[in-house]
Design a protein around this motif. Structure first.
Motif, PDB file in Angstrom:
ATOM      1  N   TYR A 272      48.181  39.516  38.020  1.00  0.00           N
ATOM      2  CA  TYR A 272      49.132  39.265  36.934  1.00  0.00           C
ATOM      3  C   TYR A 272      48.977  37.867  36.335  1.00  0.00           C
ATOM      4  O   TYR A 272      49.200  37.677  35.150  1.00  0.00           O
ATOM      5  N   PHE A 273      48.550  36.889  37.161  1.00  0.00           N
ATOM      6  CA  PHE A 273      48.410  35.528  36.624  1.00  0.00           C
ATOM      7  C   PHE A 273      47.111  35.369  35.832  1.00  0.00           C
ATOM      8  O   PHE A 273      46.814  34.305  35.310  1.00  0.00           O
TER       9      PHE A 273
ATOM     10  N   ALA B 145      52.285  34.012  46.350  1.00  0.00           N
ATOM     11  CA  ALA B 145      53.633  34.024  46.927  1.00  0.00           C
ATOM     12  C   ALA B 145      54.567  35.043  46.284  1.00  0.00           C
ATOM     13  O   ALA B 145      55.445  35.585  46.950  1.00  0.00           O
TER      14      ALA B 145
ATOM     15  N   PRO C 116      35.914  33.037  36.179  1.00  0.00           N
ATOM     16  CA  PRO C 116      36.271  32.413  37.449  1.00  0.00           C
ATOM     17  C   PRO C 116      37.736  32.670  37.809  1.00  0.00           C
ATOM     18  O   PRO C 116      38.589  32.794  36.932  1.00  0.00           O
TER      19      PRO C 116
ATOM     20  N   LYS D 289      40.181  30.956  38.865  1.00  0.00           N
ATOM     21  CA  LYS D 289      41.260  30.063  38.425  1.00  0.00           C
ATOM     22  C   LYS D 289      41.328  29.901  36.912  1.00  0.00           C
ATOM     23  O   LYS D 289      42.019  29.020  36.407  1.00  0.00           O
ATOM     24  N   GLU D 290      40.597  30.723  36.173  1.00  0.00           N
ATOM     25  CA  GLU D 290      40.568  30.607  34.710  1.00  0.00           C
ATOM     26  C   GLU D 290      41.973  30.712  34.112  1.00  0.00           C
ATOM     27  O   GLU D 290      42.778  31.539  34.523  1.00  0.00           O
ATOM     28  N   LYS D 291      42.261  29.833  33.138  1.00  0.00           N
ATOM     29  CA  LYS D 291      43.552  29.881  32.443  1.00  0.00           C
ATOM     30  C   LYS D 291      43.349  30.149  30.960  1.00  0.00           C
ATOM     31  O   LYS D 291      44.235  30.628  30.270  1.00  0.00           O
TER      32      LYS D 291
ATOM     33  N   LYS E 159      56.067  39.840  36.783  1.00  0.00           N
ATOM     34  CA  LYS E 159      55.543  38.556  36.300  1.00  0.00           C
ATOM     35  C   LYS E 159      54.601  38.748  35.105  1.00  0.00           C
ATOM     36  O   LYS E 159      54.469  37.860  34.270  1.00  0.00           O
TER      37      LYS E 159
ATOM     38  N   GLU F 215      56.720  38.713  32.230  1.00  0.00           N
ATOM     39  CA  GLU F 215      57.320  37.395  32.062  1.00  0.00           C
ATOM     40  C   GLU F 215      56.328  36.452  31.388  1.00  0.00           C
ATOM     41  O   GLU F 215      56.675  35.707  30.484  1.00  0.00           O
ATOM     42  N   ILE F 216      55.069  36.509  31.850  1.00  0.00           N
ATOM     43  CA  ILE F 216      54.053  35.619  31.303  1.00  0.00           C
ATOM     44  C   ILE F 216      53.652  36.055  29.892  1.00  0.00           C
ATOM     45  O   ILE F 216      53.548  35.239  28.978  1.00  0.00           O
TER      46      ILE F 216
ATOM     47  N   GLY G  92      51.664  29.929  48.781  1.00  0.00           N
ATOM     48  CA  GLY G  92      50.335  29.910  48.166  1.00  0.00           C
ATOM     49  C   GLY G  92      50.341  30.650  46.842  1.00  0.00           C
ATOM     50  O   GLY G  92      51.387  31.048  46.349  1.00  0.00           O
TER      51      GLY G  92
ATOM     52  N   PRO H  50      48.115  36.182  31.068  1.00  0.00           N
ATOM     53  CA  PRO H  50      47.600  35.291  30.011  1.00  0.00           C
ATOM     54  C   PRO H  50      46.593  35.982  29.082  1.00  0.00           C
ATOM     55  O   PRO H  50      46.550  35.666  27.887  1.00  0.00           O
TER      56      PRO H  50
END
Lengths: 383, 287
Positions: free
Chosen positions: A229-230, A40, A202, A204-206, A258, A261-262, A37, A234
């Motif tokens: 971190y995700f 992970a 939100p 899931k915002e990218k 991460k 890394e990102i 998921g 960003p």
């Protein structure tokens, strides 16, 4: 004919049941982690770290003369899945203690189940207050969201000297609790500082450019980004691309290799409040950090170290209790004093089961987290 | 004013990305009248293959070109083995097939590449601009240039070549096109190949833009592009592009100026509902 078949089947099932129940020559400790998921990467870090802990305990002779056996299941950072896994750990595996190496939602869902069965449950890094409120058998080795949020406020105002602050908050339990803690600190302790922009985004915002453009115009002294971190990775990358040079402050959700890394070079100078000090001079910490990196070829992070500690806290309690009885272990955990954990010295647990220890502050230099300071003010770190 | 222009630039970039993903869907709907949900899965595969080939070869051009070829073949494969046998049934049957393919590909990506986020660390060789106080970063420039190039190429193919003429003929009436000596099945396959190759470009570009490639990256585009082709006018390629750009700008401005509690994804569906209620042929569609 059918009945005989059924009888044979039933007999086999019974035999199997006796087989597992009889094989009690190990001490079983459960672990729940998001192995698949969206979370992970954290799940992998947790499992890797706890495996090191198991090896360490067993190489030193195990507990009460028996080997320790780790039973790890995937909860996909999902509440429903966590409930199913919790029942499996209790009914099928008959574990004597459980490490919740997962997020707030699944940990919150499973804590009451272990409480009912009187199985000690130690949350490694989840921040939601309800987890320990489930009862006497539930403890937390990580920081409560409010504690961490207040500490972040202290770092922003006292250490980074920010006066005008912007908040970018992930829209879930985790992000919102941290932002609340941060605001509480500004209100109660920092009269000179002001929050000039507060926005939740939100989960899931990218694309953070619309928020960042606004922040760029307001031009604050500091951005407090509470998210994972995700999300924070960003944010760092996009902010620097847009030419925003403002200091960015994060928290343990961004405590992962991460992030670097990102974000790449954009992560330089990024500061977080967290649970693990990479520059801790104590040999047990340095051994863990080196062993982890050489074995798994990735930098260890705060979730892994916290899960390692949660596992060790249970082991330490079993040793002191001299028993695998649920109540005896619980009392031993509650009696923990000045325990030398990877994530700092644990002064003890309070009545609710919250850990009392110092909050670490780290800064990114050349793609790695390094020591920036410690929050020791008891008013802030006492849950 | 400066903030407004910056937000506009952000919005156009967002819209360009939506347009790249939506194009293939609009093309396929235009020619076969099926909702090709699995298009978003091709976009995910495009990002993974682009990343894999880029890491292997060290060249972004090889990565993206290889990914375009791979996705074109994948798209044609889906058309031949999933949609073509199902075309004789009512349109919801290929739709269900499409959803199944979407889920299967997503899970396959997870099994092969792992559930974690991979990073796509490629540098897009585009310049950065500084006009007044406004910075147009190199990633924004890249998104504009690549989208413009893809749109130009697609416009050329569809309106200036015989292939484009054949595509239009097939989209109007397959039996008549067949009678006129057009190999319509070949044209359908070529349409899938073109749409899927564009999805590969979109996947790789988004992977680099956000520096993230992960198995579920197609989930949000899967339903958002659906809303976009409805808003644009089902099957209308220019409509899809206009709808994408408008949505990108609207989302960005709304986030930038009004602190709405709605997640941005809701806006696409509000637009879709509005279009269905008041202008069911879409912005640029024909009845």
């Amino acid at each position: 004919m059918k009945i005989t078949k059924l009888l044979i089947l039933a007999g086999l099932v019974l035999l199997l049941g006796i087989g597992t129940a009889g094989a009690a020559d190990t001490i079983k400790i459960g672990l729940m982690a998001p192995l698949t998921g969206f979370a992970a990467a954290d799940g992998a870090s947790v499992l890797n770290s706890v495996k090191l802990a198991v090896e360490r305990v067993n190489s030193q002779g195990g507990l009460l003369g028996k080997k320790v056996e780790l039973i790890a299941y995937d909860d996909r950072a999902n509440g429903k899945e966590a409930v199913a896994v919790a029942r499996k750990l209790i009914q099928q595996d008959r574990v004597v203690g459980v490490v919740a190496g997962s997020y707030s939602t699944p940990s919150r869902a499973s804590a009451p189940i272990f409480e009912d069965e009187q199985i000690p449950f130690v949350a490694a890094y989840a921040v939601h207050p309800d987890i320990t409120k489930a009862g006497n058998y539930c403890f937390r080795n990580g920081f409560l969201g409010m504690v961490e949020g207040k500490s972040a406020g202290f770092v922003a105002v006292q250490m980074l000297k920010a006066k005008r602050i912007a908040l970018l908050t992930s829209d879930n339990d985790f992000g919102r609790t941290l932002a609340e803690g941060f605001k509480a600190y500004i209100q109660d302790y920092a009269k000179g500082a002001k929050i000039v922009y507060a926005q939740t985004y939100p989960f899931k915002e990218k694309d953070f450019k619309p928020y960042l453009s606004k922040i760029k115009e307001i031009n604050p002294d500091l951005i407090f980004a509470s998210g994972y971190y995700f999300q924070t990775g960003p944010i760092l990358k996009q902010a620097r691309e847009m030419g925003i040079k403002t200091q960015i402050l994060g928290e343990e959700g961004a405590d992962s290799p991460k992030t670097m890394e990102i974000a790449g070079k954009a992560a330089e100078g990024f500061v977080i409040v967290t649970n693990l000090n990479r520059d801790d001079p104590r040999p047990e910490v340095q051994t863990f950090l080196k062993e982890y990196e050489s074995r798994y070829k990735i930098q260890p992070d705060m979730v892994g170290a916290s899960a390692y500690d949660a596992f060790m806290i249970i082991c330490d309690a079993i040793k002191r209790a001299g028993s695998t009885d649920g109540k005896a272990i619980r009392d031993a955990i509650a009696g923990t004093r000045n325990y030398r954990a990877l994530t700092g010295e644990i002064k003890g647990f309070n009545d609710i089961g919250e850990v009392v220890k110092e909050v670490q502050v780290q800064i990114v230099k050349e793609g790695r987290f390094h020591n920036f300071g410690v929050v020791t003010d008891m008013n802030l770190i006492t849950p | 004013m400066q903030l407004f222009i910056e937000q506009l630039l952000n919005g156009v970039a967002m819209g360009s990305i939506y347009a790249l993903i939506t194009l293939g869907l609009a093309l396929v709907y235009g020619i076969l009248r099926i909702l090709h949900i699995a298009h978003a899965a091709i976009y995910t595969v495009g990002a993974y293959v682009g990343l894999f080939l880029f890491k292997l070869s060290g060249s972004l051009i090889i990565g993206v070109a290889g990914s375009m070829v791979f996705c074109a073949l994948l798209g044609v494969g889906i058309e031949r083995f999933v949609y073509y046998p199902l075309l004789k049934y009512p349109p919801y049957v290929p739709l269900i097939g499409s959803i199944a393919v979407m889920l299967a590909i997503e899970e396959l990506c997870r099994l092969v590449a792992g559930p974690q986020i991979l990073t796509f660390q490629a540098v897009l060789p585009f310049p950065q601009f500084q006009i007044g106080g406004i910075t147009v970063s190199s990633t924004l420039t890249a998104v504009y240039c690549i989208t413009a190039l893809v749109l130009l190429l697609l416009w050329y193919i569809t309106s200036k070549t015989e292939l484009g003429l054949a595509m239009r003929a097939v989209s109007q009436d397959i039996p008549i096109a067949d009678a006129m000596g057009i190999n319509s099945h070949l044209i359908v396959s070529l349409t899938f190949a073109i749409g899927s190759a564009i999805a590969a470009v979109a996947g790789s570009l988004v992977g680099i833009y956000y520096n993230q490639v992960y198995p579920t990256m197609g989930t949000v585009p899967a339903y958002k592009t659906l809303a976009l082709i409805v808003v644009g006018g089902l099957g209308s390629v220019p409509g899809a592009v206009v709808a994408s750009l408008l949505l990108g700008v609207a989302e960005t401005l709304l986030i930038g100026y009004a602190n709405i509690p709605l997640p941005r994804d809701a806006l696409a569906f509000i637009a879709m509902i509005a279009v269905l209620m008041w202008r069911s042929e879409g912005l640029l569609g024909s009845r």
